[in-house]
Design an enzyme around this catalytic site. Structure first.
Site, PDB file in Angstrom:
ATOM      1  N   ASP A   1       0.927  -1.331   0.211  1.00 28.95           N
ATOM      2  CA  ASP A   1      -0.009   0.045  -0.225  1.00 28.95           C
ATOM      3  C   ASP A   1       0.640   1.465  -0.081  1.00 28.95           C
ATOM      4  O   ASP A   1       2.142   0.924  -0.305  1.00 28.95           O
ATOM      5  CB  ASP A   1      -0.705   0.033   0.937  1.00 28.95           C
ATOM      6  CG  ASP A   1       0.120  -0.138   2.365  1.00 28.95           C
ATOM      7  OD1 ASP A   1       1.097  -0.764   2.773  1.00 28.95           O
ATOM      8  OD2 ASP A   1      -0.888   0.529   3.432  1.00 28.95           O
TER       9      ASP A   1
ATOM     10  N   HIS B   1       2.009  -8.725  -2.684  1.00 29.54           N
ATOM     11  CA  HIS B   1       1.084  -8.027  -2.985  1.00 29.54           C
ATOM     12  C   HIS B   1       1.832  -6.232  -3.173  1.00 29.54           C
ATOM     13  O   HIS B   1       2.208  -6.604  -2.044  1.00 29.54           O
ATOM     14  CB  HIS B   1      -0.439  -8.244  -1.577  1.00 29.54           C
ATOM     15  CG  HIS B   1      -1.109  -7.210  -1.965  1.00 29.54           C
ATOM     16  ND1 HIS B   1      -1.924  -7.172  -2.480  1.00 29.54           N
ATOM     17  CD2 HIS B   1      -1.068  -5.584  -0.817  1.00 29.54           C
ATOM     18  CE1 HIS B   1      -3.125  -6.278  -2.382  1.00 29.54           C
ATOM     19  NE2 HIS B   1      -2.348  -5.268  -1.096  1.00 29.54           N
TER      20      HIS B   1
ATOM     21  N   ASP C   1       1.545 -17.274  -3.555  1.00 29.63           N
ATOM     22  CA  ASP C   1       2.002 -16.019  -4.430  1.00 29.63           C
ATOM     23  C   ASP C   1       0.791 -15.887  -5.346  1.00 29.63           C
ATOM     24  O   ASP C   1       0.917 -15.686  -6.666  1.00 29.63           O
ATOM     25  CB  ASP C   1       3.001 -17.007  -4.781  1.00 29.63           C
ATOM     26  CG  ASP C   1       4.014 -16.506  -5.737  1.00 29.63           C
ATOM     27  OD1 ASP C   1       3.776 -14.755  -5.390  1.00 29.63           O
ATOM     28  OD2 ASP C   1       5.067 -16.413  -6.673  1.00 29.63           O
TER      29      ASP C   1
ATOM     30  N   GLU D   1       2.760 -10.023   1.444  1.00 33.39           N
ATOM     31  CA  GLU D   1       2.157  -8.434   0.598  1.00 33.39           C
ATOM     32  C   GLU D   1       3.974  -8.461   1.124  1.00 33.39           C
ATOM     33  O   GLU D   1       4.427 -10.057   1.435  1.00 33.39           O
ATOM     34  CB  GLU D   1       2.357  -8.457   2.047  1.00 33.39           C
ATOM     35  CG  GLU D   1       1.928  -6.693   1.567  1.00 33.39           C
ATOM     36  CD  GLU D   1       0.639  -5.915   1.966  1.00 33.39           C
ATOM     37  OE1 GLU D   1      -0.123  -6.306   2.850  1.00 33.39           O
ATOM     38  OE2 GLU D   1       0.813  -4.468   2.383  1.00 33.39           O
TER      39      GLU D   1
HETATM   40  O1  9MR Z   1       2.615  -6.473   9.769  1.00 31.59           O
HETATM   41  C1  9MR Z   1       1.363  -5.855  10.420  1.00 31.59           C
HETATM   42  C2  9MR Z   1       0.860  -6.895  11.231  1.00 31.59           C
HETATM   43  O2  9MR Z   1       2.381  -7.272  12.131  1.00 31.59           O
HETATM   44  C3  9MR Z   1      -0.404  -6.979  11.632  1.00 31.59           C
HETATM   45  O3  9MR Z   1      -1.012  -7.854  12.233  1.00 31.59           O
HETATM   46  C4  9MR Z   1      -1.573  -6.817   9.987  1.00 31.59           C
HETATM   47  C5  9MR Z   1      -2.695  -6.927  10.678  1.00 31.59           C
HETATM   48  O4  9MR Z   1      -2.942  -5.629  11.153  1.00 31.59           O
HETATM   49  O5  9MR Z   1      -0.892  -5.940   9.473  1.00 31.59           O
HETATM   50  C6  9MR Z   1       0.128  -5.591   8.600  1.00 31.59           C
HETATM   51  O6  9MR Z   1       1.334  -4.808   8.163  1.00 31.59           O
HETATM   52  C7  9MR Z   1       0.182  -3.905   7.308  1.00 31.59           C
HETATM   53  C8  9MR Z   1      -0.456  -2.729   7.488  1.00 31.59           C
HETATM   54  O7  9MR Z   1      -1.381  -3.178   8.367  1.00 31.59           O
HETATM   55  C9  9MR Z   1      -0.735  -2.282   5.747  1.00 31.59           C
HETATM   56  N1  9MR Z   1       0.875  -2.342   5.627  1.00 31.59           N
HETATM   57  C10 9MR Z   1       0.942  -3.082   4.954  1.00 31.59           C
HETATM   58  C11 9MR Z   1       1.217  -4.030   6.124  1.00 31.59           C
HETATM   59  C12 9MR Z   1       1.981  -5.370   6.052  1.00 31.59           C
HETATM   60  O8  9MR Z   1       0.655  -6.182   5.172  1.00 31.59           O
END
Ligand code: 9MR
Length: 580
Positions: free
Chosen positions: A179, A498, A545, A554
């Protein structure tokens, strides 16, 4: 694609390092293995060790130990039980390109600057994102989220009436992940690890001059740190000195969306104690690192750190809420309801940099310190939310007059021994007690190996070094998926992490993720629609994947910083043989 049943580190093994592989095989008795050259010539052979049913993969497995082979070879493979592994190398310098690539990923995540073809080739060149030019509606003059915009559908205001009538220059920094949000606490741990990589290189007497991995890491860390400083509330405003938790779109954008084409309004969100302490910690760290090379910058950063720390002490429970309870909130939450660990980290870095008694007293009062009520080291390692282990590692590795430094070091070595004792048949050191892999498990895998690597640095014990090196194998193919989770490294690797702009599977004019990109990896919660059907599978198999599988595949800066730190450790071992 049919993957082999013989899972190896597809990049390869250091000549003098440990060499382990995992065979999926239903037999209970040892099987013969052979290491073969590309010509078919048998270079070594032996017997596998049956390990029975492995819950993390759901398979019956055997391990193969061919550490005794100490002859470099460009291309070899293992054969066992009628199956052939992907080919791999045995040699020195195997991690140099990976280190460079893992660090270049950060440059490509930069916001607010055009990415030229010189960084990683023409397909990765793109226009600057979020520099106040249409269609972007950020990031040079970003308003605080309006009052009422964080209301849950039960009418609760997650930000308790907070807003502000000022604007923030939130330009620059890195996009967090797939994102285009920018989050201080995830940036913070990533900056810490990149700076940690530089500090380690300097301690080891490595060249850190222009063009070296250390120089690249330092540039990237400072780029993000400059943005973190811009997220600090200016003097005179409410919550001055505190740091906005995050800056992101009002609503999620679809895939693909290039940064420069993001049309969403963007806002800064309420400051948090955690974000503020992240800035205090990394600003103090960089002040120490730059004290000689750039004293003016170092002094400015130390002042930033002190101000942030004071503000956090004055606002110790301004917690980042779980904004995911609001549908389509446009960014991740990075929620954290426990910030003793962030206090520990900030006090540790400020103490290491200044040696002052006040920070030492705070450090010693913290429940995560030696003898305290909370464990700094846990089997999961550490991540952006739980940073006590990282803080303890810093106290162990950075030179300081800390009176209890020996005990701190002993605690690090003890934690490493615990991680090694899990003895996972895939060689990785991440072994969560409930057996469920977390979001970003690959980052945890890297950080667990990092703890053992740091312990090997302080103790010099070759067993710890070998444990840390073996801990990398999983990420590069020695796992139940038989896949290297790092793009461009290994024979079968993740291609579709992602991302809104490395989204080739959605738009062929876009590139795949750049080489060196680590996938977040298996997540037992399979929280996205693409991975959801995998629910209930063994932890290692909760992975696909696919570019839309954001919960398991991601990319993110904190995972790549964990990888970069660890790979720098591996690269510094040369060919792994004792110095002649
Ligand atoms: O890495 C983060 C993980 O520890 C959390 O459980 C999750 C849900 O809150 O979010 C992950 O972080 C994401 C973030 O919220 C938005 N940008 C992408 C991050 C990686 O997936």
């Amino acid at each position: 694609m049919i993957t082999s049943r013989v899972h190896v580190n597809q990049v390869g093994y250091l000549t003098g390092g440990p060499k382990g592989a995992t065979l999926v095989c239903a037999e209970d008795s040892p099987q013969q293995w052979q290491l073969r050259a590309a010509t078919g010539e048998v270079l070594a052979e032996g017997d596998t060790v049956p390990r029975g049913l492995d819950p993390s993969s759901g398979s019956r497995v055997h391990t193969v130990d061919f550490s005794a082979v100490r002859t470099p070879a460009a291309r070899v493979h293992l054969v066992a039980d009628g199956a052939t592994s992907p080919s791999f190398a045995i040699g020195g310098g195997l991690y140099d390109r990976l280190l460079h690539d893992a660090l270049t990923v950060f440059t490509l995540q930069r916001s607010g600057v055009a990415i030229g073809a010189d960084v990683a080739g023409a397909q990765y060149a793109r226009a600057a994102g979020h520099l106040g030019m249409e269609p972007n509606l950020g990031d040079t003059q970003v308003s605080p989220l309006p009052r009422g915009a964080a209301f849950t559908n039960h009418g609760a205001d997650l930000y308790a009436g907070w807003s502000g009538d000022y604007v923030v220059d939130g330009s620059g920094g890195w996009y967090d992940a797939g994102d285009q949000g920018k989050y201080v606490v995830n940036g913070g741990i990533a900056v810490a690890q990149l700076l940690g990589l530089v500090e380690r290189a300097l301690r080891a007497g490595q060249d850190a001059g222009p063009g070296t991995p250390a120089a690249l890491a330092l540039d990237e860390a400072r780029w993000e740190l400059d943005w973190m400083v811009r997220m600090q509330v200016a003097p005179g405003l409410r919550l001055a000195g505190m740091v906005h938790h995050k800056l992101h779109d009002e609503r999620w954008t679809p895939l693909p969306t290039l940064p420069a084409l993001d049309p969403q309004r963007r806002f800064v969100h309420r400051p948090s104690t955690a974000a503020t302490l992240n800035l205090a910690a990394v600003a103090a760290q960089v002040a120490r690192l730059m004290a000689v090379a750039d004293p003016e910058y170092a002094a400015r950063m130390l002042e930033v750190a002190r101000t942030a720390y004071r503000a956090a002490r004055a606002n110790p429970v301004l917690l980042a809420p779980d904004t995911n309870v609001i549908a389509n909130f446009g960014g991740g939450p990075y929620n954290d309801s426990e910030v003793d660990d962030e206090f520990y980290w900030a006090a540790a870095e400020l103490y290491l940099t200044t040696g002052e008694a006040g920070y030492l007293a705070d450090l010693r009062d913290n429940p995560y310190h030696l003898g305290g009520a909370k464990p700094a080291f846990v089997p999961q390692g550490f991540d952006w939310r739980d940073v006590a282990a990282w803080a303890r590692m810093q106290l162990a590795v950075v030179d300081s007059p800390l009176p209890e430094r020996d005990e701190v070091r002993v605690s690090l070595v003890g934690a490493a021994e615990h991680l090694l004792a899990h003895d996972e048949p895939f060689g990785h050191l991440y072994s969560p007690p409930d057996g469920r892999y977390a979001w970003g498990s690959n980052g945890m895998v890297a950080n667990c190996a990092g703890i053992v690597a740091a312990a090997s640095d302080v103790s010099g014990d070759p067993r710890l070094r070998d444990g840390a090196l073996a801990g990398i194998d999983y990420l590069l193919g020695r796992n139940a998926m038989g896949l290297s989770y790092v793009t461009g490294h290994g024979s079968a690797y993740a291609h579709h992490q992602h991302s809104r702009w490395y989204a080739r599977s959605l738009d062929p004019s876009l590139p795949d993720p750049p080489p060196g990109t680590l996938s977040g990896g298996p997540n037992s919660d399979v929280p996205d629609p693409v991975s959801a059907p995998l629910a209930g599978r063994p932890a290692q198999r909760c992975y696909v994947d696919d570019v839309q599988a954001f919960g398991v595949n991601e990319m993110a800066v904190n995972w790549n910083s964990a990888l970069a730190w660890l790979v720098a450790f591996a690269a510094s071992q040369g060919d792994g043989l004792p110095a002649a």
